[in-house]
Design a protein around this motif. Structure first.
Motif, PDB file in Angstrom:
ATOM      1  N   LEU A 183       2.514   1.775  -3.442  1.00 54.67           N
ATOM      2  CA  LEU A 183       1.518   2.286  -4.379  1.00 54.67           C
ATOM      3  C   LEU A 183       1.241   3.760  -4.112  1.00 54.67           C
ATOM      4  O   LEU A 183       1.215   4.578  -5.036  1.00 54.67           O
TER       5      LEU A 183
ATOM      6  N   ALA B 291      -5.051   4.439  -2.642  1.00 48.96           N
ATOM      7  CA  ALA B 291      -5.075   3.369  -1.643  1.00 48.96           C
ATOM      8  C   ALA B 291      -6.512   3.016  -1.277  1.00 48.96           C
ATOM      9  O   ALA B 291      -6.855   1.837  -1.138  1.00 48.96           O
TER      10      ALA B 291
ATOM     11  N   VAL C  97       0.836  -1.200   0.000  1.00 49.13           N
ATOM     12  CA  VAL C  97       0.000   0.000   0.000  1.00 49.13           C
ATOM     13  C   VAL C  97       0.874   1.254   0.000  1.00 49.13           C
ATOM     14  O   VAL C  97       0.611   2.209  -0.743  1.00 49.13           O
TER      15      VAL C  97
ATOM     16  N   LEU D  23      -8.056   1.013  -4.125  1.00 50.03           N
ATOM     17  CA  LEU D  23      -7.561  -0.367  -4.085  1.00 50.03           C
ATOM     18  C   LEU D  23      -8.323  -1.158  -3.029  1.00 50.03           C
ATOM     19  O   LEU D  23      -8.744  -2.292  -3.272  1.00 50.03           O
TER      20      LEU D  23
ATOM     21  N   ALA E  42      -2.778  -3.776  -7.408  1.00 51.80           N
ATOM     22  CA  ALA E  42      -1.821  -2.742  -7.004  1.00 51.80           C
ATOM     23  C   ALA E  42      -0.772  -2.535  -8.095  1.00 51.80           C
ATOM     24  O   ALA E  42      -0.380  -1.398  -8.378  1.00 51.80           O
TER      25      ALA E  42
ATOM     26  N   THR F 298      -0.077   0.876 -10.006  1.00 48.81           N
ATOM     27  CA  THR F 298       1.278   1.414 -10.025  1.00 48.81           C
ATOM     28  C   THR F 298       1.695   1.721 -11.457  1.00 48.81           C
ATOM     29  O   THR F 298       2.236   2.801 -11.743  1.00 48.81           O
TER      30      THR F 298
END
Length: 93
Positions: free
Chosen positions: A28, A45, A25, A48, A66, A70
């Motif tokens: 990211l 976050a 997390v 996600l 993720a 990214t």
């Protein structure tokens, strides 16, 4: 209190029984903040987490999502005609 304590307490308050990969997390969030803009970090976050929760995603699926976020953030200002980021549905193929 350290980060692990915070995560444990936050999970208790939210009645969550999950393992959190805080490194995933945080990585990211760092990429989103750096390549998009700072407010993108917590929002990304959060998105996600919503996606993972709504799908009942496994750890591997969360890592995949993720990774795609990214890649999206890393190529945010990519030039026209650059390779597109694959859709989540492509992973099922």
């Amino acid at each position: 209190m350290n980060l692990h304590d915070w995560i444990d307490e936050a999970c208790d308050v939210l009645d969550l029984d999950v393992e959190v990969d805080e490194g995933l997390v945080l990585d990211l969030a760092r990429v989103a903040a750096h390549n998009v803009q700072r407010p993108a970090a917590p929002v990304t976050a959060y998105l996600l987490g919503l996606a993972a929760g709504s799908r009942g995603a496994s750890g591997d699926e969360i890592e995949l999502m993720a990774g795609r976020l990214t890649a999206l953030a890393e190529g945010w200002d990519r030039p026209a005609g650059a390779d597109a980021i694959p859709d989540l549905e492509d992973a099922d193929a």
